[in-house]
Write a protein that holds these residues in place. Structure first.
Motif, short mmCIF file in Angstrom:
data_model
loop_
_atom_site.label_atom_id
_atom_site.label_comp_id
_atom_site.label_asym_id
_atom_site.label_seq_id
_atom_site.Cartn_x
_atom_site.Cartn_y
_atom_site.Cartn_z
N TYR A 94 0.79 -1.24 0.00
CA TYR A 94 0.00 0.00 0.00
C TYR A 94 0.82 1.29 0.00
O TYR A 94 0.29 2.34 -0.33
CB TYR A 94 -0.94 0.03 1.22
N CYS A 95 2.03 1.23 0.44
CA CYS A 95 2.76 2.49 0.70
C CYS A 95 3.98 2.71 -0.20
O CYS A 95 4.35 3.85 -0.48
CB CYS A 95 3.23 2.55 2.16
N CYS A 134 4.47 5.23 -3.23
CA CYS A 134 4.67 6.67 -3.00
C CYS A 134 5.84 6.98 -2.07
O CYS A 134 6.47 8.02 -2.19
CB CYS A 134 3.41 7.29 -2.43
N HIS A 135 6.09 6.09 -1.11
CA HIS A 135 7.10 6.43 -0.09
C HIS A 135 8.43 5.72 -0.30
O HIS A 135 9.32 5.83 0.54
CB HIS A 135 6.56 6.13 1.31
N PHE A 179 11.59 6.53 5.29
CA PHE A 179 10.91 7.48 6.18
C PHE A 179 11.89 8.17 7.12
O PHE A 179 11.67 9.29 7.57
CB PHE A 179 9.86 6.75 7.03
N ARG A 203 13.03 11.58 6.16
CA ARG A 203 11.96 12.50 5.77
C ARG A 203 12.00 13.77 6.60
O ARG A 203 12.37 13.75 7.77
CB ARG A 203 10.64 11.77 6.06
N TRP A 258 9.75 15.71 8.50
CA TRP A 258 8.40 15.41 8.98
C TRP A 258 7.54 16.66 9.04
O TRP A 258 7.97 17.70 9.49
CB TRP A 258 8.47 14.73 10.33
N LYS A 259 6.29 16.48 8.56
CA LYS A 259 5.39 17.62 8.48
C LYS A 259 4.29 17.49 9.52
O LYS A 259 3.86 18.47 10.10
CB LYS A 259 4.77 17.61 7.08
N HIS A 260 3.86 16.25 9.75
CA HIS A 260 2.72 16.05 10.66
C HIS A 260 3.15 15.37 11.94
O HIS A 260 2.33 14.89 12.71
CB HIS A 260 1.64 15.24 9.95
N ILE A 294 -1.73 8.02 8.98
CA ILE A 294 -2.10 6.87 8.15
C ILE A 294 -3.62 6.68 8.17
O ILE A 294 -4.26 6.47 7.14
CB ILE A 294 -1.40 5.58 8.63
N LEU A 303 -3.65 16.52 -0.08
CA LEU A 303 -2.21 16.66 -0.32
C LEU A 303 -1.62 15.41 -0.98
O LEU A 303 -0.41 15.28 -1.14
CB LEU A 303 -1.48 16.93 1.00
N GLY A 304 -2.48 14.46 -1.31
CA GLY A 304 -2.00 13.28 -2.03
C GLY A 304 -1.75 12.07 -1.16
O GLY A 304 -1.32 11.02 -1.64
N MET A 305 -2.02 12.18 0.14
CA MET A 305 -1.87 11.03 1.04
C MET A 305 -3.26 10.47 1.31
O MET A 305 -4.09 11.12 1.96
CB MET A 305 -1.21 11.46 2.35
N PRO A 306 -3.53 9.25 0.78
CA PRO A 306 -4.88 8.70 0.91
C PRO A 306 -5.27 8.42 2.37
O PRO A 306 -4.41 8.28 3.23
CB PRO A 306 -4.80 7.38 0.13
N TRP A 351 -6.53 5.73 4.96
CA TRP A 351 -6.37 4.27 4.92
C TRP A 351 -7.35 3.52 5.80
O TRP A 351 -7.38 2.29 5.79
CB TRP A 351 -4.93 3.89 5.26
C1 HEC Z 1 -0.61 7.95 -3.45
C2 HEC Z 1 0.61 8.21 -2.73
C3 HEC Z 1 0.69 7.77 -1.28
C4 HEC Z 1 0.48 6.52 -0.76
C5 HEC Z 1 0.05 5.27 -1.51
C6 HEC Z 1 0.77 6.62 0.64
N1 HEC Z 1 1.14 7.88 0.95
FE1 HEC Z 1 1.70 8.55 2.79
N2 HEC Z 1 1.87 10.40 2.05
C7 HEC Z 1 1.76 10.76 0.74
C8 HEC Z 1 2.00 12.17 0.60
C9 HEC Z 1 1.99 12.96 -0.69
C10 HEC Z 1 2.25 12.66 1.91
C11 HEC Z 1 2.57 14.08 2.31
C12 HEC Z 1 1.31 14.85 2.60
C13 HEC Z 1 1.66 16.29 2.96
O1 HEC Z 1 2.34 16.94 2.14
O2 HEC Z 1 1.29 16.69 4.05
C14 HEC Z 1 2.18 11.51 2.79
C15 HEC Z 1 2.36 11.58 4.15
C16 HEC Z 1 2.46 10.49 4.99
C17 HEC Z 1 2.79 10.54 6.39
C18 HEC Z 1 3.05 11.80 7.17
C19 HEC Z 1 4.47 12.22 6.99
C20 HEC Z 1 4.81 13.55 7.61
O3 HEC Z 1 5.64 14.25 7.00
O4 HEC Z 1 4.33 13.89 8.68
C21 HEC Z 1 2.84 9.26 6.85
C22 HEC Z 1 3.19 8.79 8.23
C23 HEC Z 1 2.50 8.41 5.73
N3 HEC Z 1 2.28 9.19 4.62
C24 HEC Z 1 2.43 7.04 5.79
C25 HEC Z 1 1.95 6.25 4.76
C26 HEC Z 1 1.74 4.84 4.89
C27 HEC Z 1 2.08 4.00 6.09
C28 HEC Z 1 1.21 4.43 3.71
C29 HEC Z 1 0.74 3.05 3.34
C30 HEC Z 1 -0.35 2.56 4.11
C31 HEC Z 1 1.14 5.59 2.82
N4 HEC Z 1 1.59 6.67 3.51
C32 HEC Z 1 0.69 5.55 1.52
C33 HEC Z 1 1.46 9.94 -0.31
C34 HEC Z 1 1.12 8.61 -0.19
#
Ligand code: HEC
Length: 462
Positions: free
Chosen positions: A38-39, A42-43, A50, A53, A55-57, A68, A75-78, A80
């Motif tokens: 799932y992750c 993008c990551h 990570f 990274r 960290w923003k949040h 999560i 912002l593009g983070m789905p 879950w």
């Molecule tokens: C479609 C792309 C995408 C997928 C798939 C995705 N993410 Fe993200 N995620 C992002 C983006 C883009 C951000 C940054 C959002 C922002 O700019 O605040 C983010 C942010 C995050 C953050 C916060 C980071 C911070 O800087 O504070 C976490 C934790 C995270 N994702 C975990 C996950 C996990 C675990 C999964 C899998 C379950 C996942 N993400 C799947 C795109 C994705």
């Protein structure tokens, strides 16, 4: 055949278990598998990404759980919570937190309080050789035991055993800006008889009001503290408008071939994977700049290219045991690499990488690909390796044969124990000494290191 059988059994099991699905406990996937599914797209393929990274949040477990669970869809983070169970989300958060803990090893609270450092099996003491540099990029020791030290600011110095620093006049004008400047310096293997010194530097020209830069290699001799008989033997084409990723280490192999590195100039989509340019490459030539007929791309327009797919290689050295050229290069966030350079091979940047982008966005979802070389080792988080040397002197019994890598980012010297071309063990030495710019062996059999802020050069005395 095997696939068919599995398919069949899945069908059978499937039809048998439909009724009982709800009552049977669903087997939980390991967090790594959930991450990959799932992750990773993008990551980055490795959860470790990570670690590097910004960290923003927030990166506490509670904050990661919230990120999560709810996501930041705009912002593009789905989100879950509908896809992954709360329990699996918690396991993902644990996995990320666990990886973050790995960074703690690089947090050194205290500056060294003495010039004595303890390493496994050896105690070393630092002698100051010279001070007052901006960035002491290159280092070579002459047969008379004086040192040649290049400062990124554009100056070349001779330093004698009494620490007197003399400026060498007449060295090429360099673009000292960003990561550019006067970079590496090495001696010809027969320096004692021919006097040739080689330097790499950031060359520049102006074109329609714009400043363009390139990595260039020059050789010359030093007579009466002046740079004379200067010959430019290489300039990387094309020039760019960027001021970073010059690469720029030099190393001779046992046959007297000159190897040097050129970074991809911050243009990863344009240069490293294409063979129509010199950037993001390791090059090989004769000592006078002629092209060896057996270079892998000898008949192309860029005949000095020896390997490609490099990012920013700031370490290059001869392995005195095997005769191979070893390289380190900076990854983006994570994914710094150690490679053994082989003719015509593709080292993958940016198609494959263990790192992610500086803004936390992925560069590539894959770290392996057919036809592309794997690093023999990589670092997540990035240690920012600059300078590289094998300890080949009997003065360091516990370190002999080890590969030393300077860490700019974490201010220490990384000792790698090598067996069968693999890194089998690492130790942090000279912890918190300073931004480690270079590490080299001297002809006197001592190891030397150089730091930035302040710019100093030290002898590491056992
Ligand atoms: C479609 C792309 C995408 C997928 C798939 C995705 N993410 Fe993200 N995620 C992002 C983006 C883009 C951000 C940054 C959002 C922002 O700019 O605040 C983010 C942010 C995050 C953050 C916060 C980071 C911070 O800087 O504070 C976490 C934790 C995270 N994702 C975990 C996950 C996990 C675990 C999964 C899998 C379950 C996942 N993400 C799947 C795109 C994705």
């Amino acid at each position: 055949m095997q696939k068919k059988l599995i398919g069949l059994s899945v069908l059978l099991v499937g039809s048998l278990s439909v009724m009982s699905l709800r009552t049977q406990p669903v087997e939980e996937a390991p967090a790594e598998k959930t991450y990959t599914q799932y992750c990773a797209s993008c990551h980055g393929e490795k959860v470790e990404a990570f670690v590097d990274r910004q960290w923003k949040h927030g990166n506490s477990k509670a904050q990661i759980l919230a990120s999560i669970t709810n996501g930041y869809p705009e912002l593009g983070m789905p989100t879950w919570k509908e896809t992954i169970s709360a329990k699996e989300i918690e396991k993902l958060a644990d996995l990320i937190v666990e990886n973050l803990a790995g960074v703690e090893q690089y947090k050194f609270a205290n500056k060294p309080t003495s010039n004595v450092f303890q390493s496994e099996g050896m105690r070393v003491e630092l002698d100051t050789i010279a001070t007052g540099f901006d960035s002491p990029w290159g280092f070579a020791q002459l047969p008379n035991l004086e040192y040649l030290i290049s400062d990124r600011s554009g100056k070349l110095y001779l330093v004698d055993q009494k620490k007197n620093k003399t400026l060498v006049a007449g060295t090429p004008q360099v673009m000292s800006k960003g990561q550019g400047g006067l970079l590496d310096v090495v001696l010809h293997p027969q320096y004692a008889s021919n006097g040739w010194v080689y330097m790499s530097y950031s060359k520049f020209k102006t074109d329609g009001g714009k400043t363009l830069t390139s990595t260039a290699i020059v050789r010359g001799k030093i007579k009466n503290n002046a740079w004379v008989e200067s010959q430019e033997i290489f300039e990387a084409l094309p020039y760019t408008q960027t001021f970073h990723h010059f690469g720029s280490r030099l190393a001779f192999d046992k046959k007297g071939m000159l190897f040097f590195s050129v970074g991809e100039r911050g243009m990863e989509k344009v240069f490293p994977q294409a063979l129509d340019n010199d950037n993001g490459k390791i090059h090989r030539m004769y000592d006078d700049g002629r092209i060896p007929a057996d270079n892998p791309f000898a008949k192309s327009a860029h005949p000095s290219v020896y390997s490609y797919g490099q990012r920013n290689p700031q370490g290059l050295t001869l392995n005195p045991t095997t005769g191979a050229i070893w390289e380190t290069e900076h990854g983006p966030r994570g994914g710094d690499e150690i490679n053994i350079i082989q003719a015509g091979k593709n080292y993958g940047w940016p198609t494959i990488t263990y790192g992610i982008n500086y803004d936390g966005k992925p560069i590539s979802a894959i770290s392996k690909k057919e036809g592309m070389e794997q690093p023999i080792s990589y670092w997540i988080p990035s240690i920012a390796p600059s300078g590289l040397t094998f300890v080949d002197s009997d003065k360091y019994p516990a370190w002999k044969g080890n590969l030393m890598v300077g860490s700019l980012r974490f201010n220490y010297l990384n000792r790698c124990v090598i067996k069968n071309n693999k890194v089998v063990k690492q130790e942090k030495v000279l912890v918190n000494l300073g931004r480690m710019r270079n590490v080299k062996m001297g002809v006197d059999g001592y190891l030397y290191v150089a730091t930035e802020n302040p710019g100093m050069v030290f002898r590491v005395r056992p």
